[in-house]
Enzyme design. Sequence first.
Site, PDB file in Angstrom:
ATOM      1  N   CYS A 119     -31.828 -81.400 -24.801  1.00 29.46           N
ATOM      2  CA  CYS A 119     -32.941 -80.672 -24.185  1.00 29.46           C
ATOM      3  C   CYS A 119     -33.264 -81.234 -22.816  1.00 29.46           C
ATOM      4  CB  CYS A 119     -34.212 -80.846 -25.028  1.00 29.46           C
ATOM      5  SG  CYS A 119     -34.161 -80.035 -26.614  1.00 29.46           S
ATOM      6  N   CYS A 171     -39.071 -79.698 -22.793  1.00 26.94           N
ATOM      7  CA  CYS A 171     -38.763 -78.716 -23.848  1.00 26.94           C
ATOM      8  C   CYS A 171     -39.965 -78.460 -24.760  1.00 26.94           C
ATOM      9  CB  CYS A 171     -37.586 -79.182 -24.692  1.00 26.94           C
ATOM     10  SG  CYS A 171     -37.198 -78.003 -26.010  1.00 26.94           S
ATOM     11  N   CYS A 191     -29.899 -76.819 -26.205  1.00 30.19           N
ATOM     12  CA  CYS A 191     -31.032 -76.250 -26.937  1.00 30.19           C
ATOM     13  C   CYS A 191     -31.221 -74.782 -26.550  1.00 30.19           C
ATOM     14  CB  CYS A 191     -32.286 -77.053 -26.597  1.00 30.19           C
ATOM     15  SG  CYS A 191     -33.822 -76.321 -27.136  1.00 30.19           S
ATOM     16  N   CYS A 195     -34.925 -74.454 -24.438  1.00 31.22           N
ATOM     17  CA  CYS A 195     -35.180 -74.890 -23.058  1.00 31.22           C
ATOM     18  C   CYS A 195     -33.951 -74.736 -22.161  1.00 31.22           C
ATOM     19  CB  CYS A 195     -35.677 -76.337 -23.035  1.00 31.22           C
ATOM     20  SG  CYS A 195     -34.471 -77.535 -23.587  1.00 31.22           S
TER      21      CYS A 195
HETATM   22 ZN   LIG Z   1     -34.984 -77.871 -25.901  1.00 28.85          ZN
END
Ligand SMILES: [Zn+2]
Length: 358
Positions: free
Chosen positions: A39, A43, A70, A73
């Site tokens: 991330c 995030c 991820c 994000c």
């Molecule tokens: Zn994330």
Amino acid sequence: MESHVKLPPAEVMLRAVEEKDESFEGVFFLGVKTTGIFCRPGCPARQPKPENISFFASASEALVAGFRPCKKCHPLHRLGTIPPDIENLMDEVLEDPSRKWRDYELQQRGLKPDRVRRWFQANHGMTFHAYCRAARVGAAMGRMRSGKSATSTAFESGFDSVSGFNEAFRLITGVSPRQSVSSVMVKIKRVTSPLGILLVGATDEAVVLLEFGDRRMLATQLKTLTKRFSCPVVPGSNSLIEQMEAELTAYFAGDLQTFETPVEFPGTDFQVETWNALRSIPYGETRSYQDIARQLGRENSVRAVANANGANRIAIVIPCHRVIGSDGSLTGYGGGLWRKQRLLELEGALVPEPDLFD
Ligand SMILES: [Zn+2]
């Protein structure tokens, strides 16, 4: 920006993760060992436990280590870099700020209104419509400076009424259209750096602001800065901001020691003298507050020197980070001590400490 700058200390990164501090965008990425996902620092997903976190300087390092990006994000689309379709949209907005964009017009361009909204929130801290409004006000200001009346400017700039124009103008710049004609205008842009988001502000003549961003949103910052400079501050860019960005990239790559972009730093006589003294400290060296006070011929003004140092608005270029305590301690830095340490390491004035979190 690629760079030779090391990651911040682990405890600084852990705090940034905990606070979802977006000003660390681009500084590091975090992988979560239990999920195998990586991330960006801000995030919105659930908080990982510190012992499960690995830190990476780049998204590619996280990928190489086997982490997947991820889905919340999107760490592979870096903030600060503009996707081409959004960049085209921004160009169109600036070309004709009077235009009002409806959702179906975005869709006709293959843009999802939701994605546009999220991108502007994440990158500018304001909605797409607020951004368009700010661009409209910036263009209107240009028209008025070239001698047009407020009334004709209001309608040519796409406002439905003069009062609506006045209100939007005041909301964004903090001054009335009439007041704005006589004052200079500062354009402001958020740029990414290996040490986080930097706010760069410039008039048509000089860069007047360079500071590490904090988590205040752009809309709030515009008002604060308008007050501070007593002139309208609007989002945007100009050739000096672009020149400064290029110089910063070279600086963080270790390829530039002296900045050429013109800067302007109004202040009291004492502040200006101190800031000029800071500019005379060579790259790769440090001075103490006492050294600077002595250089100014005011040996008893160490505290005033420290205050002027702290009031510096043009970080890095006016190298307040090169002033340290007489015992060699780093003392304070507006952008955070770890940034001061990394800047001095980059310049070779400090030997990097070993990584404790590898
Ligand atoms: Zn994330």
